[in-house]
Scaffold this motif. Structure first.
Motif, PDB file in Angstrom:
ATOM      1  N   ARG A 263       0.832  -1.208   0.000  1.00  0.00           N
ATOM      2  CA  ARG A 263       0.000   0.000   0.000  1.00  0.00           C
ATOM      3  C   ARG A 263       0.864   1.255   0.000  1.00  0.00           C
ATOM      4  N   HIS A 264       1.930   1.244   0.806  1.00  0.00           N
ATOM      5  CA  HIS A 264       2.798   2.423   0.863  1.00  0.00           C
ATOM      6  C   HIS A 264       3.453   2.675  -0.497  1.00  0.00           C
ATOM      7  N   CYS A 265       3.880   1.612  -1.175  1.00  0.00           N
ATOM      8  CA  CYS A 265       4.505   1.772  -2.491  1.00  0.00           C
ATOM      9  C   CYS A 265       3.524   2.378  -3.492  1.00  0.00           C
ATOM     10  N   ILE A 266       2.271   1.899  -3.471  1.00  0.00           N
ATOM     11  CA  ILE A 266       1.258   2.445  -4.383  1.00  0.00           C
ATOM     12  C   ILE A 266       1.018   3.913  -4.085  1.00  0.00           C
ATOM     13  N   ASN A 267       0.859   4.242  -2.805  1.00  0.00           N
ATOM     14  CA  ASN A 267       0.624   5.644  -2.434  1.00  0.00           C
ATOM     15  C   ASN A 267       1.803   6.531  -2.815  1.00  0.00           C
ATOM     16  N   GLN A 268       3.034   6.029  -2.626  1.00  0.00           N
ATOM     17  CA  GLN A 268       4.214   6.792  -3.010  1.00  0.00           C
ATOM     18  C   GLN A 268       4.244   7.044  -4.509  1.00  0.00           C
ATOM     19  N   ALA A 269       3.938   6.013  -5.292  1.00  0.00           N
ATOM     20  CA  ALA A 269       3.944   6.164  -6.747  1.00  0.00           C
ATOM     21  C   ALA A 269       2.906   7.191  -7.199  1.00  0.00           C
ATOM     22  N   LEU A 270       1.714   7.114  -6.631  1.00  0.00           N
ATOM     23  CA  LEU A 270       0.651   8.051  -7.027  1.00  0.00           C
ATOM     24  C   LEU A 270       0.964   9.476  -6.579  1.00  0.00           C
ATOM     25  N   ALA A 271       1.631   9.615  -5.432  1.00  0.00           N
ATOM     26  CA  ALA A 271       1.963  10.958  -4.928  1.00  0.00           C
ATOM     27  C   ALA A 271       3.110  11.582  -5.706  1.00  0.00           C
ATOM     28  N   GLN A 272       4.053  10.762  -6.176  1.00  0.00           N
ATOM     29  CA  GLN A 272       5.266  11.298  -6.808  1.00  0.00           C
ATOM     30  C   GLN A 272       5.193  11.369  -8.323  1.00  0.00           C
ATOM     31  N   TYR A 273       4.194  10.744  -8.938  1.00  0.00           N
ATOM     32  CA  TYR A 273       4.200  10.638 -10.403  1.00  0.00           C
ATOM     33  C   TYR A 273       4.116  11.996 -11.090  1.00  0.00           C
ATOM     34  N   GLY A 274       3.342  12.910 -10.574  1.00  0.00           N
ATOM     35  CA  GLY A 274       3.226  14.228 -11.202  1.00  0.00           C
ATOM     36  C   GLY A 274       2.205  14.217 -12.326  1.00  0.00           C
TER      37      GLY A 274
END
Length: 404
Positions: A263-274
């Motif tokens: 879950r943390h990896c998914i949230n990080q990807a969605l937050a950082q993608y731009g």
């Protein structure tokens, strides 16, 4: 006096009696049965390099109806084609073997009239009779055509990866400086832009002689700095993703895996993608999780690659959204990433994880999905893809369950 035999001696006696009843016809049948179920090509010749027999696999390669048809023929009569190795080469190997030498894993191209052309590893040993006299040659050839193709493709890919790594690192270095300049300039202008627009509007309202700026351009100006900053961030992210993909593709084993939250990896990807304003809807409940062992940064970059491709194909189809969800299983867990854009054509689906495959893609480098596959393998997992053309594409990331 009757001597009682032990169990082991009794079995040995029975075995000897059974072998004594084994006539030459049964022995021949046994040998042929074994040879015909071995995946290699097998043949045997006399001291004049004339064939005395072969297994069915070798006969089929030559286009013969049965192994009996090869008896009495030499390599010159088999009509080997010139795009393969010649009868002269085969007989030279026979002569060497008849002198008592063994030929071990010698590459030979076998090309015959029926269109078969294969690369083999050939092994030849002398046939010796009970008196120790060499009476012929036994040959065994293993088809390595596909293995060779894979090795050559991997060598080409590795060469391309090395070249791309060097070139990409150089380009990335050269690009980061102007990108940093653009970002710093945007940061410097941003606090002054709002007062400038307010001043222009005040001057206009007081009837001062100032050039007129259309409302649409004024609205564009208000968002220009944010857009510029986002584009710089996106460019840096793409550079990071490219370099990470290239570097990780050349590492077969993950060192020092860490406990990670899906879950943390998914949230990080969605937050950082731009994401840009026209980004598709992403449906992710954010209420489930599982633990895996790997590296968070690598899985985030896997998701970056999937997001990049999905957004491109959704825009191309002018429809669709992205669904992300997790599932729990007995010995593994799965992360599902599905977009409802164009889908992938059936003929391209088996090749999408091949390095540098770019047909019907977003004109990238062709290493993104290869990186994804390599990363999941390094975690001890896998990635698979299901797709229906013009309907959807779903990637399933399988990660082994680990005790916490």
């Amino acid at each position: 006096m009757t001597l009682s035999l032990g169990h082991e001696e009794h079995n040995q006696l029975i075995a000897r009696e059974w072998m004594n009843t084994f006539n030459s016809q049964v022995q021949k049948l046994l040998i042929e049965t074994i040879f015909d179920h071995i995946p290699q090509y097998i043949f045997w010749k006399n001291t004049a390099s004339v064939y005395l027999g072969c297994n069915k696999k070798f006969a089929k390669l030559l286009g013969l109806n049965s192994p009996d048809e090869i008896i009495g023929k030499s390599d010159f009569e088999l009509n080997w084609l010139p795009d393969g190795d010649t009868a002269e080469k085969f007989q030279a190997g026979d002569r060497k073997t008849l002198e008592g030498h063994h030929i071990i894993n010698q590459e030979e191209w076998l090309s015959v009239k029926n269109g078969n052309r294969i690369l083999t590893l050939a092994n030849k040993v002398p046939l010796v009779n009970p008196d120790g006299i060499i009476v012929g040659v036994l040959g065994v050839a293993t088809d390595i055509t596909e293995k060779k193709r894979i090795e050559e493709r991997m060598a080409r890919s590795d060469h391309q990866l090395k070249g791309m790594t060097v070139v990409s690192a150089s380009i990335a270095h050269e690009m980061r400086t102007p990108l940093a300049t653009l970002k710093n300039t945007a940061k410097g202008i941003k606090p002054m832009l709002a007062p400038l627009i307010t001043g222009y509007q005040a001057a206009l309202s007081h009837g001062l002689n100032v050039p007129t700026i259309a409302d649409a351009k004024l609205a564009l100006l208000e968002t220009a700095i944010d857009t510029l900053e986002n584009k710089v961030t996106e460019a840096n992210r793409i550079i990071d993703m490219l370099l990470t993909n290239l570097q990780s593709l050349r590492q077969e084993k993950l060192t020092h895996p860490q406990k990670c939250s899906a879950r943390h990896c998914i949230n990080q990807a969605l937050a950082q993608y731009g994401f840009t304003k026209d980004a598709p809807q992403i449906i992710w409940a954010n209420d489930d999780d599982f633990i895996f062992y790997g590296k968070e940064m690598l899985l985030v970059h896997v998701l970056f690659n999937l997001l990049k491709n999905a957004i491109y194909f959704i825009r191309k189809a002018d429809k669709g959204n992205i669904h992300i969800w997790l599932e729990h299983h007995t010995i593994y867990n799965t992360l599902h990433f599905k977009d409802t854009g164009t889908g992938i054509k059936p003929e391209n689906l088996p090749k999408i994880f091949d390095p540098f495959f770019t047909i019907d893609t977003n004109k990238g480098t062709g290493i993104g999905l290869a990186f994804c596959e390599m990363t999941l393998k390094s975690f001890g997992g896998s990635i698979t893809c299901h797709s229906q053309w013009q309907e959807y594409t779903e990637f399933i990331l399988t990660l082994p369950r680990k005790s916490t």
